[in-house]
Design an enzyme around this catalytic site. Structure first.
Site, PDB file in Angstrom:
ATOM      1  N   THR A 177       0.838  -1.189   0.000  1.00  0.00           N
ATOM      2  CA  THR A 177       0.000   0.000   0.000  1.00  0.00           C
ATOM      3  C   THR A 177       0.878   1.246   0.000  1.00  0.00           C
ATOM      4  O   THR A 177       1.953   1.244   0.588  1.00  0.00           O
ATOM      5  CB  THR A 177      -0.857  -0.057   1.283  1.00  0.00           C
ATOM      6  OG1 THR A 177      -1.778  -1.115   1.128  1.00  0.00           O
ATOM      7  CG2 THR A 177      -1.596   1.226   1.564  1.00  0.00           C
ATOM      8  N   GLY A 207     -10.887  -2.319   3.258  1.00  0.00           N
ATOM      9  CA  GLY A 207      -9.905  -2.158   4.328  1.00  0.00           C
ATOM     10  C   GLY A 207      -9.976  -0.767   4.942  1.00  0.00           C
ATOM     11  O   GLY A 207     -10.970  -0.046   4.794  1.00  0.00           O
ATOM     12  N   ASP A 208      -8.915  -0.382   5.624  1.00  0.00           N
ATOM     13  CA  ASP A 208      -8.873   0.906   6.321  1.00  0.00           C
ATOM     14  C   ASP A 208      -8.604   2.085   5.387  1.00  0.00           C
ATOM     15  O   ASP A 208      -8.941   3.226   5.710  1.00  0.00           O
ATOM     16  CB  ASP A 208      -7.778   0.876   7.403  1.00  0.00           C
ATOM     17  CG  ASP A 208      -6.394   0.596   6.816  1.00  0.00           C
ATOM     18  OD1 ASP A 208      -6.282  -0.309   5.950  1.00  0.00           O
ATOM     19  OD2 ASP A 208      -5.432   1.275   7.195  1.00  0.00           O
ATOM     20  N   THR A 228      -0.619   1.988   6.962  1.00  0.00           N
ATOM     21  CA  THR A 228      -0.456   0.756   6.193  1.00  0.00           C
ATOM     22  C   THR A 228      -0.306  -0.424   7.141  1.00  0.00           C
ATOM     23  O   THR A 228       0.346  -0.308   8.182  1.00  0.00           O
ATOM     24  CB  THR A 228       0.747   0.812   5.242  1.00  0.00           C
ATOM     25  OG1 THR A 228       0.930  -0.486   4.665  1.00  0.00           O
ATOM     26  CG2 THR A 228       2.037   1.245   5.929  1.00  0.00           C
ATOM     27  N   GLY A 231      -5.623  -3.974   7.641  1.00  0.00           N
ATOM     28  CA  GLY A 231      -6.597  -2.896   7.757  1.00  0.00           C
ATOM     29  C   GLY A 231      -7.622  -3.083   8.857  1.00  0.00           C
ATOM     30  O   GLY A 231      -8.091  -2.104   9.450  1.00  0.00           O
TER      31      GLY A 231
HETATM   32  N1  ASP Z   1      -4.099  -1.445   4.919  1.00  0.00           N
HETATM   33  C1  ASP Z   1      -4.313  -2.150   3.691  1.00  0.00           C
HETATM   34  C2  ASP Z   1      -5.618  -2.923   3.782  1.00  0.00           C
HETATM   35  O1  ASP Z   1      -5.877  -3.531   4.801  1.00  0.00           O
HETATM   36  C3  ASP Z   1      -3.220  -3.111   3.344  1.00  0.00           C
HETATM   37  C4  ASP Z   1      -1.791  -2.582   3.412  1.00  0.00           C
HETATM   38  O2  ASP Z   1      -1.524  -1.582   4.082  1.00  0.00           O
HETATM   39  O3  ASP Z   1      -0.908  -3.154   2.757  1.00  0.00           O
HETATM   40  O4  ASP Z   1      -6.339  -2.961   2.810  1.00  0.00           O
END
Ligand code: ASP
Length: 311
Positions: A177, A207-208, A228, A231
């Site tokens: 991300t 996700g977040d 990141t 999430g």
């Molecule tokens: N935070 C992101 C999600 O959960 C994934 C990531 O940060 O790589 O979609």
């Protein structure tokens, strides 16, 4: 008029092991991180806005196959790509976010269009894609987003019945991300984040990243934050807003707030990952509780620093 700008970017957090990295791969990642932060710096130096600077930095990483955003996105369990992104302006608290979009070349630009050109904050799926078409944004065919490596990651995750952070498991040059936070010369903050989510995630999983306050937040009273990691933990902790709230309500410094959230609060909900943050005075924090986080920062017009592992 603020005399100084600050900017930080990330390319994802996870189990990043120094021993598994070749000098060539490291060089490739560093070059892209450097291009990304320079894109933001050039805008800030010229007196441009933190919003434009963060969006431009994110576009560079979305256009690279190395990161799990835009071109390099991971596959969901149904074998296709769904992307999430958001951007927020610290001055107005305006925000734009998209979730589960397909084939849009730069989801961060779509979020930015929403921020300026819609009364809504968050659009999903077809509605978001229609909005992108009306705004004249670029679309790409499925094969633009296809990388063999991602496909193999999906097959492996399916066999192991796991849902994985992109940069967990083998460390072979494809990372996570992406996000950027900045303070501009006018004294305004912004945060931008973009992702393909997690390998083998269920179709429709959000996700977040597009959830304002969880994976992304900016407020000129306090700070700008881009997260990141897994999430679900960030959503349950409302992490990005929590950093801001600790500064606003408890008077913590940026570093104190970030350290507390990442090292004390997140682990309690099995949260793994990190964040980048800049405050209204231009201070920067880049904490993570994972093995590594791809990151670069430039504080108060100074030099560019790049980091990958723990110091
Ligand atoms: N935070 C992101 C999600 O959960 C994934 C990531 O940060 O790589 O979609």
């Amino acid at each position: 008029m603020n005399q100084r700008y600050s900017i930080a970017i990330h390319g994802g957090a996870g189990t990043i092991r120094q021993g598994e990295m070749t000098p060539e791969k490291q060089n490739e990642i560093e070059k892209t991180l450097n291009r990304s932060i320079k894109a933001g710096i050039n805008i800030l130096k010229a007196g441009g806005s933190a919003i434009d600077a963060t969006a431009s930095a994110v576009v560079v990483m979305e256009d690279s196959p190395l990161f799990n955003a835009g071109k390099g996105c991971v596959f969901n369990s149904a074998g296709f790509i769904e992307m999430d992104a958001s951007i927020m302006c610290g001055k107005t608290l305006d925000a734009g976010a998209v979730t589960c979009v397909r084939n849009v070349r730069n989801p961060i630009l779509l979020s930015q269009e929403l921020l300026t050109g819609s009364r809504h904050v968050l659009l999903s799926g077809k509605g978001a894609e229609d909005f992108a078409r009306k705004a004249g944004l670029a679309f790409e065919a499925d094969d633009y987003f296809f990388t063999r490596h991602r496909y193999e990651q999906l097959q492996k995750a399916k066999t192991e019945e796991t849902v994985q952070l992109d940069h967990s498991g083998s460390n072979d040059g494809k990372f996570g991300t992406v996000g950027a936070v900045a303070l501009d010369l006018a004294g305004n903050l912004a945060a931008a984040t973009s992702t393909g989510g997690m390998t083998n995630q269920a179709e429709g999983r959000v996700g977040d990243t597009p959830i304002i306050g969880s994976g992304n937040y900016a407020n000129n009273q306090t700070c700008a934050v881009s997260c990141t990691g897994i999430g679900e933990g960030f959503m349950r902790s409302v992490t990005a807003f929590d950093v801001s709230a600790l500064i606003e309500y408890k008077g913590l410094s940026l570093t104190e707030a970030c350290e507390y959230v990442i090292h004390e609060k997140l682990p309690k909900v099995r949260g793994m990952g990190g964040l980048i943050a800049v405050d209204i005075r231009g201070n920067i924090a880049v904490p993570f509780n994972s093995e590594g986080m791809y990151r670069a920062w430039c504080q108060q017009n100074g030099e560019v620093h790049i980091g990958m592992y723990r110091e």
